[in-house]
Motif scaffolding. Sequence first.
Motif, PDB file in Angstrom:
ATOM      1  N   PHE A  41       0.445  -2.810   3.974  1.00 25.80           N
ATOM      2  CA  PHE A  41       1.352  -3.830   4.501  1.00 25.80           C
ATOM      3  C   PHE A  41       2.790  -3.471   4.151  1.00 25.80           C
ATOM      4  O   PHE A  41       3.050  -2.714   3.217  1.00 25.80           O
ATOM      5  CB  PHE A  41       1.006  -5.213   3.930  1.00 25.80           C
ATOM      6  CG  PHE A  41       1.207  -5.307   2.438  1.00 25.80           C
ATOM      7  CD1 PHE A  41       2.384  -5.828   1.912  1.00 25.80           C
ATOM      8  CD2 PHE A  41       0.234  -4.843   1.563  1.00 25.80           C
ATOM      9  CE1 PHE A  41       2.585  -5.899   0.550  1.00 25.80           C
ATOM     10  CE2 PHE A  41       0.421  -4.904   0.185  1.00 25.80           C
ATOM     11  CZ  PHE A  41       1.594  -5.435  -0.315  1.00 25.80           C
ATOM     12  N   THR A  97       6.742  -0.456   2.095  1.00 28.72           N
ATOM     13  CA  THR A  97       5.338  -0.458   2.507  1.00 28.72           C
ATOM     14  C   THR A  97       4.462  -0.124   1.298  1.00 28.72           C
ATOM     15  O   THR A  97       4.782   0.779   0.517  1.00 28.72           O
ATOM     16  CB  THR A  97       5.112   0.554   3.647  1.00 28.72           C
ATOM     17  OG1 THR A  97       5.950   0.188   4.743  1.00 28.72           O
ATOM     18  CG2 THR A  97       3.665   0.563   4.108  1.00 28.72           C
ATOM     19  N   ARG A 127       3.529 -15.279   2.751  1.00 28.42           N
ATOM     20  CA  ARG A 127       2.528 -14.804   3.700  1.00 28.42           C
ATOM     21  C   ARG A 127       1.266 -14.407   2.941  1.00 28.42           C
ATOM     22  O   ARG A 127       1.343 -13.774   1.899  1.00 28.42           O
ATOM     23  CB  ARG A 127       3.068 -13.589   4.446  1.00 28.42           C
ATOM     24  CG  ARG A 127       2.072 -12.990   5.417  1.00 28.42           C
ATOM     25  CD  ARG A 127       2.645 -11.818   6.171  1.00 28.42           C
ATOM     26  NE  ARG A 127       1.665 -11.330   7.119  1.00 28.42           N
ATOM     27  CZ  ARG A 127       1.710 -10.151   7.690  1.00 28.42           C
ATOM     28  NH1 ARG A 127       2.712  -9.338   7.436  1.00 28.42           N
ATOM     29  NH2 ARG A 127       0.780  -9.777   8.537  1.00 28.42           N
ATOM     30  N   GLU A 128       0.119 -14.791   3.498  1.00 25.74           N
ATOM     31  CA  GLU A 128      -1.154 -14.304   2.973  1.00 25.74           C
ATOM     32  C   GLU A 128      -1.762 -13.419   4.039  1.00 25.74           C
ATOM     33  O   GLU A 128      -2.006 -13.870   5.160  1.00 25.74           O
ATOM     34  CB  GLU A 128      -2.095 -15.455   2.622  1.00 25.74           C
ATOM     35  CG  GLU A 128      -3.426 -14.940   2.066  1.00 25.74           C
ATOM     36  CD  GLU A 128      -4.305 -16.029   1.498  1.00 25.74           C
ATOM     37  OE1 GLU A 128      -3.841 -16.767   0.608  1.00 25.74           O
ATOM     38  OE2 GLU A 128      -5.452 -16.129   1.968  1.00 25.74           O
ATOM     39  N   HIS A 129      -1.989 -12.151   3.694  1.00 24.88           N
ATOM     40  CA  HIS A 129      -2.571 -11.203   4.643  1.00 24.88           C
ATOM     41  C   HIS A 129      -4.061 -11.485   4.815  1.00 24.88           C
ATOM     42  O   HIS A 129      -4.710 -12.034   3.923  1.00 24.88           O
ATOM     43  CB  HIS A 129      -2.352  -9.767   4.153  1.00 24.88           C
ATOM     44  CG  HIS A 129      -0.907  -9.377   4.154  1.00 24.88           C
ATOM     45  ND1 HIS A 129      -0.305  -8.774   5.234  1.00 24.88           N
ATOM     46  CD2 HIS A 129       0.059  -9.524   3.216  1.00 24.88           C
ATOM     47  CE1 HIS A 129       0.970  -8.560   4.955  1.00 24.88           C
ATOM     48  NE2 HIS A 129       1.216  -9.005   3.739  1.00 24.88           N
ATOM     49  N   GLU A 130      -4.590 -11.093   5.942  1.00 20.37           N
ATOM     50  CA  GLU A 130      -6.022 -11.237   6.222  1.00 20.37           C
ATOM     51  C   GLU A 130      -6.814 -10.515   5.133  1.00 20.37           C
ATOM     52  O   GLU A 130      -6.545  -9.356   4.821  1.00 20.37           O
ATOM     53  CB  GLU A 130      -6.333 -10.627   7.593  1.00 20.37           C
ATOM     54  CG  GLU A 130      -7.734 -10.875   8.079  1.00 20.37           C
ATOM     55  CD  GLU A 130      -7.992 -12.330   8.440  1.00 20.37           C
ATOM     56  OE1 GLU A 130      -9.168 -12.727   8.354  1.00 20.37           O
ATOM     57  OE2 GLU A 130      -7.058 -13.050   8.793  1.00 20.37           O
ATOM     58  N   LYS A 183      -5.769  -2.475   1.954  1.00 20.31           N
ATOM     59  CA  LYS A 183      -4.861  -3.222   2.827  1.00 20.31           C
ATOM     60  C   LYS A 183      -3.489  -2.564   2.717  1.00 20.31           C
ATOM     61  O   LYS A 183      -2.924  -2.468   1.639  1.00 20.31           O
ATOM     62  CB  LYS A 183      -4.782  -4.682   2.385  1.00 20.31           C
ATOM     63  CG  LYS A 183      -3.728  -5.513   3.079  1.00 20.31           C
ATOM     64  CD  LYS A 183      -3.960  -5.694   4.555  1.00 20.31           C
ATOM     65  CE  LYS A 183      -4.992  -6.724   4.869  1.00 20.31           C
ATOM     66  NZ  LYS A 183      -5.162  -7.000   6.289  1.00 20.31           N
ATOM     67  N   GLN A 194      -1.047 -11.622  -1.234  1.00 19.80           N
ATOM     68  CA  GLN A 194      -0.082 -12.663  -0.890  1.00 19.80           C
ATOM     69  C   GLN A 194       1.319 -12.158  -1.212  1.00 19.80           C
ATOM     70  O   GLN A 194       1.556 -11.657  -2.313  1.00 19.80           O
ATOM     71  CB  GLN A 194      -0.324 -13.946  -1.693  1.00 19.80           C
ATOM     72  CG  GLN A 194      -1.598 -14.659  -1.349  1.00 19.80           C
ATOM     73  CD  GLN A 194      -1.824 -15.883  -2.228  1.00 19.80           C
ATOM     74  OE1 GLN A 194      -1.313 -15.980  -3.331  1.00 19.80           O
ATOM     75  NE2 GLN A 194      -2.598 -16.827  -1.723  1.00 19.80           N
ATOM     76  N   GLU A 195       2.232 -12.302  -0.269  1.00 11.57           N
ATOM     77  CA  GLU A 195       3.634 -11.984  -0.516  1.00 11.57           C
ATOM     78  C   GLU A 195       4.313 -13.257  -1.011  1.00 11.57           C
ATOM     79  O   GLU A 195       4.100 -14.336  -0.454  1.00 11.57           O
ATOM     80  CB  GLU A 195       4.312 -11.493   0.757  1.00 11.57           C
ATOM     81  CG  GLU A 195       3.763 -10.174   1.257  1.00 11.57           C
ATOM     82  CD  GLU A 195       4.522  -9.662   2.471  1.00 11.57           C
ATOM     83  OE1 GLU A 195       5.765  -9.736   2.490  1.00 11.57           O
ATOM     84  OE2 GLU A 195       3.852  -9.197   3.409  1.00 11.57           O
TER      85      GLU A 195
END
Length: 131
Positions: free
Chosen positions: A94, A34, A74-77, A92, A64-65
Amino acid sequence: MPQIHSGSQAVRTHADANGHTVIYQDVAVVPGATYRASAWVRAVDLRGKGFGTSPGDRAALIVQEMAPCGMVLREHEPVAVREAGPYRRLEKVFTASEKTTCVRFILETVIGCKYDEGHVTWDDCALERVE
């Protein structure tokens, strides 16, 4: 000269109208861990026609992961401000997926005004592992 949040340097972005600036850095991460991505942003409206007066204006922190081959998993909001104001912290939190080996830490500025009417300054950016 940018107004600095702390330290001795910061990054200011502006345009000659309808600008879109993207600054990013790729950082290796531990899969499944995390993280907290954060940045301080200051958006400025100098004379009533600056940042926040155009409908698309935004200063956003995007995470972006990515997989080992550079593919975005994945692109987070985005976390963003859309109006002028003093320094604000964008954050953020995540958890990286088990396939994520790298994170792309992105600062995005979309600004409709000219450089002499407004700008955005970024400072104190960080990606920290949360235990």
